[in-house]
Design a protein around this motif. Structure first.
Motif, PDB file in Angstrom:
ATOM      1  N   ALA A  94       0.809  -1.214   0.000  1.00 60.11           N
ATOM      2  CA  ALA A  94       0.000   0.000   0.000  1.00 60.11           C
ATOM      3  C   ALA A  94       0.844   1.266   0.000  1.00 60.11           C
ATOM      4  O   ALA A  94       0.326   2.348  -0.331  1.00 60.11           O
ATOM      5  CB  ALA A  94      -0.933   0.003   1.218  1.00 60.11           C
ATOM      6  N   ASN A 104      -9.360   0.328   1.035  1.00 66.29           N
ATOM      7  CA  ASN A 104      -9.385   1.382   0.022  1.00 66.29           C
ATOM      8  C   ASN A 104      -7.987   1.728  -0.495  1.00 66.29           C
ATOM      9  O   ASN A 104      -7.687   2.891  -0.780  1.00 66.29           O
ATOM     10  CB  ASN A 104     -10.081   2.640   0.571  1.00 66.29           C
ATOM     11  N   VAL A 105      -7.142   0.725  -0.610  1.00 69.35           N
ATOM     12  CA  VAL A 105      -5.813   0.911  -1.198  1.00 69.35           C
ATOM     13  C   VAL A 105      -5.651   0.029  -2.435  1.00 69.35           C
ATOM     14  O   VAL A 105      -4.538  -0.331  -2.822  1.00 69.35           O
ATOM     15  CB  VAL A 105      -4.692   0.619  -0.172  1.00 69.35           C
ATOM     16  N   ARG A 159      -4.085   7.337  -6.362  1.00 66.15           N
ATOM     17  CA  ARG A 159      -5.015   8.007  -5.447  1.00 66.15           C
ATOM     18  C   ARG A 159      -6.218   8.554  -6.234  1.00 66.15           C
ATOM     19  O   ARG A 159      -6.419   9.769  -6.328  1.00 66.15           O
ATOM     20  CB  ARG A 159      -4.286   9.140  -4.699  1.00 66.15           C
ATOM     21  N   GLN A 182      -9.793   2.903   7.754  1.00 63.38           N
ATOM     22  CA  GLN A 182      -9.158   2.308   6.585  1.00 63.38           C
ATOM     23  C   GLN A 182      -7.675   2.675   6.562  1.00 63.38           C
ATOM     24  O   GLN A 182      -7.280   3.775   6.959  1.00 63.38           O
ATOM     25  CB  GLN A 182      -9.798   2.811   5.287  1.00 63.38           C
ATOM     26  N   ARG A 205      -6.065   3.457   3.994  1.00 65.93           N
ATOM     27  CA  ARG A 205      -5.852   4.536   3.038  1.00 65.93           C
ATOM     28  C   ARG A 205      -5.690   5.890   3.720  1.00 65.93           C
ATOM     29  O   ARG A 205      -4.916   6.750   3.283  1.00 65.93           O
ATOM     30  CB  ARG A 205      -7.019   4.604   2.048  1.00 65.93           C
ATOM     31  N   ASP A 208      -2.430   8.371   3.037  1.00 60.69           N
ATOM     32  CA  ASP A 208      -2.465   9.815   2.781  1.00 60.69           C
ATOM     33  C   ASP A 208      -1.544  10.554   3.751  1.00 60.69           C
ATOM     34  O   ASP A 208      -0.799  11.464   3.364  1.00 60.69           O
ATOM     35  CB  ASP A 208      -3.888  10.351   2.928  1.00 60.69           C
TER      36      ASP A 208
END
Length: 323
Positions: free
Chosen positions: A14, A39-40, A111, A219, A221, A225
């Protein structure tokens, strides 16, 4: 492969900037499921597709083609919004999705995004509404128990294609109970960058607020970020980070976010930066409630949910600026 080994491999995959790692064939499909949960999927699929071919992997690639197409369409709308803001010198700025993809991800398609988020000062709210109306958007309000005003979050949709969502935020901290302690609106966004919306610090604190106050680390993700935003801080910004976090009242959240990034990814500088942010009993309790294991288990584990909701309770009662 044990669940712990699979989690470690997921974090490595990820990370958009982590070197390639060999993945056993039998781990591909389980990793894809985890990547969807967290969500990656874009970056994990990119890395796995260089090594393997499975039906699930091909399905993921097809799914991402559509998602990237949506992101490109939204990017065009975002460009119109940016021009409108600049031409009228509005106190407003696009945050998260398209900005993260462009500024902090080496490969923007790692992304993709499904909406546009605009943060506005009160003076810009009406002009932005006029622009969105001219673009065919309508403000969505629930017929009952609508919380648009309370949450300071407007949802604008295209009636013919409700997948094209634009959210207008007066404050990225949507819950009133949390806003009694901490606020992050346009003024705080600009303060974090000392007036420069394109500096690294505003993106970092947007990621902190999104992960720790908008959501509850549900998540991986959210932490990717954060990882990327931290990597894009200049040395001077890293030095200034503890003081800016203190001024914004985000010391507790910034310290926890950096600790999680250091735990889950190859980012030793994040741990050093976390240690420079003053931390007291609230920070120690936060670390016990939300650790890397709680984040990785978030999509499915009830205990993780309990721990993360307990952290939200801590956020409600800890004094502003306390760590």
């Amino acid at each position: 492969m044990t669940p712990a080994e699979r989690d470690t491999l997921l974090c490595r995959l990820a990370d958009p900037e982590a070197p390639a790692v060999t993945v056993p064939a039998e781990a591909v499909d389980p990793l894809l499921k985890l990547a969807r949960d967290h969500n990656v999927l874009p970056v994990v699929t990119r890395k796995l597709a260089a090594q393997h071919r499975t039906a699930d992997l091909e399905a993921a690639r097809s799914e991402l083609t559509l998602l990237i197409g949506l992101s490109l369409h939204l990017r065009g709308i975002a460009a119109k919004v940016d021009r409108y803001i600049a031409d009228r010198q509005l106190e407003a700025v696009i945050v998260k999705g398209p900005v993260f993809a462009r500024q902090i991800y080496p490969t923007p398609s790692d992304r993709p995004f499904t909406d546009i988020d605009i943060m506005v000062a009160p003076s810009a709210r009406a002009p932005i509404g006029e622009l969105l109306t001219s673009l065919g958007y309508q403000l969505f309000l629930k017929p009952l128990l609508d919380h648009t005003e309370q949450n300071q979050e407007e949802k604008w949709i295209q009636p013919s294609m409700d997948a094209l969502l634009i959210e207008v935020h007066g404050n990225l901290v949507h819950y009133q109970g949390l806003r009694r302690r901490i606020s992050f609106g346009y003024a705080e966004f600009m303060q974090s960058g000392q007036g420069n919306a394109n500096a690294g610090m505003p993106q970092f604190f947007v990621a902190v607020v999104h992960a720790a106050l908008g959501h509850k680390f549900h998540q991986l993700r959210l932490l990717v970020d954060l990882l990327q935003a931290f990597r894009h801080l200049s040395p001077d910004e890293v030095t200034a980070l503890p003081e800016i976090a203190r001024q914004l009242g985000l010391a507790l959240e910034a310290r926890l976010c950096l600790e999680l990034v250091a735990e889950l990814f190859d980012a030793p500088g994040a741990g050093v930066a976390a240690g420079r942010i003053a931390g007291g009993s609230a920070s120690r309790l936060a670390t016990r409630l939300v650790d890397g294991a709680a984040v990785l288990a978030a999509p499915t584990a009830f205990l993780s949910k309990v721990r993360r909701h307990s952290f939200r309770g801590l956020q409600r009662i800890v004094p502003r600026g306390a760590g």
